[in-house]
Scaffold this active site. Sequence first.
Site, short mmCIF file in Angstrom:
data_model
loop_
_atom_site.label_atom_id
_atom_site.label_comp_id
_atom_site.label_asym_id
_atom_site.label_seq_id
_atom_site.Cartn_x
_atom_site.Cartn_y
_atom_site.Cartn_z
N PHE A 13 0.86 -1.19 0.00
CA PHE A 13 0.00 0.00 0.00
C PHE A 13 0.89 1.23 0.00
CE2 PHE A 13 -2.32 3.61 1.53
CZ PHE A 13 -3.49 3.53 0.80
N ASP A 34 9.29 2.96 2.14
CA ASP A 34 8.09 3.71 2.47
C ASP A 34 7.80 3.53 3.96
OD1 ASP A 34 5.58 4.74 2.92
OD2 ASP A 34 4.67 3.90 1.11
N LYS A 93 2.21 10.96 7.28
CA LYS A 93 1.34 10.70 8.42
C LYS A 93 1.76 11.46 9.69
CE LYS A 93 -1.29 6.91 6.75
NZ LYS A 93 -0.83 5.99 5.71
C1 LIG Z 1 -1.00 6.05 4.26
C2 LIG Z 1 0.12 5.55 3.45
C3 LIG Z 1 0.46 6.14 2.22
C4 LIG Z 1 -0.35 7.25 1.60
O1 LIG Z 1 -0.45 8.39 2.39
P1 LIG Z 1 -1.60 9.48 2.11
O2 LIG Z 1 -1.24 10.61 3.02
O3 LIG Z 1 -2.90 8.83 2.46
O4 LIG Z 1 -1.52 9.84 0.68
C5 LIG Z 1 1.56 5.65 1.56
N1 LIG Z 1 2.28 4.63 2.05
C6 LIG Z 1 1.98 4.04 3.23
C7 LIG Z 1 2.83 2.92 3.73
C8 LIG Z 1 0.88 4.45 3.95
O5 LIG Z 1 0.55 3.85 5.09
#
Ligand SMILES: *Cc1c(COP(=O)(O)O)cnc(C)c1O
Length: 406
Positions: free
Chosen positions: A147, A232, A261
């Site tokens: 994700f 990520d 986040k």
């Molecule tokens: C939430 C998330 C994203 C995307 O972040 P947004 O601020 O919702 O665009 C990307 N990678 C990971 C691992 C995430 O948990």
Amino acid sequence: MTAPVRTRTSSELIQAEEPVLAHNYHPLPVVVARAEGVWVEDVEGRRYLDMLAGYSALNFGHRHPALIDAAHRQLDRLTLTSRAFHNDRLAEFAERLAELTGQDMVLPMNTGAEAVESGIKVARKWAYEVKGVPADRATIVVAADNFHGRTTTIVGFSTDETARSGFGPFTPGFRIVPYNDLAALQAAVDETTAAVLIEPIQGEAGVVVPDDGYLTGVRDLTRRADCLFVADEIQSGLGRTGRTLAVEHEGVVPDVLLLGKALGGGIVPVSAVVGRREVLGVLRPGEHGSTFGGNPLAAAIGTAVVELLETGEFQRRAAESGAVLREGLGELVGKGVVGFRARGLWAGVDVDPAIGTGREISERLMREGVLVKDTHGSTIRLAPPLTITEDELRCALRSLEKVLAA
Ligand SMILES: *Cc1c(COP(=O)(O)O)cnc(C)c1O
């Protein structure tokens, strides 16, 4: 100052959303009106323990005083300049974030998806300018069940049909391999590979923690293949796992980190690509940008977030409370829990499907005053604010035990 007049109940507000709000979410039927720390309160004044923390956007809890104070002070001085001009808050944010993460340079963005998109652009540019990949041939290797966000490019390399289908055609140049499988990764990497992009722990997939040695293996493999390791850490980073970064559990330093986040302190969206100078240095004026990225309000809040993490207190709390969480979940195995994965204050809990779906368990927990979110099937995800006390955590675990026994 007068308090806002409350004219509608929770159920009226939920009904009012239906005709006017796009149906891209299916929220639990709770309407939050205020919050502090680990507690949120609905329109009727019912209190809930927030065991989701905005998918880790609220690592420091709701309205942490130091973060609210930083925001208020900045609101009274300067909020936005665009990057057409310098602002007096951005240098310190970049310096301290680079220092905290052990990297050289920072590219400030807003949302997580933008950080991922920016990481992809930087990796491709690096591949052409530094590695010497022929024009438009660069590939990026990603993991199944990833994700990374919701843009068209990102959902194009998702393996979740719900996230993908109906949104093509997609951006080419991605190869998907199974997660936690170094042999598959090795086979997918070649002279066109710009980067390997993975989550050090797959959050949305159900808090999937790879085997010990996987991240070290990814680091070795990418170094040998002369491609970038892009981690990520948007959900796993900034204290969640008991370390500043999840990659630290294996002592690994990626070439590029994607953060988001919690970087915005639960107040504004703040994300960043953080990396080595040889990599982020490929960007020159005009080649990439964002109207809001690096704005002074975001920089002030982001600096206050980094300041909290510099103390190490939140990482320590996540590690210590994480042990309580792990132990508590261990006691529920066989009593409705069929298995779980956890690191720090982050757990994916597989509930016996005979008891209910993740959604049903989440609804029952909500009625017990505990807010969690299902991922898929019968898995629920626990990610409370790192400020949660051990008593509060035990209280949440007792509610889970009660719901599973019912
Ligand atoms: C939430 C998330 C994203 C995307 O972040 P947004 O601020 O919702 O665009 C990307 N990678 C990971 C691992 C995430 O948990």
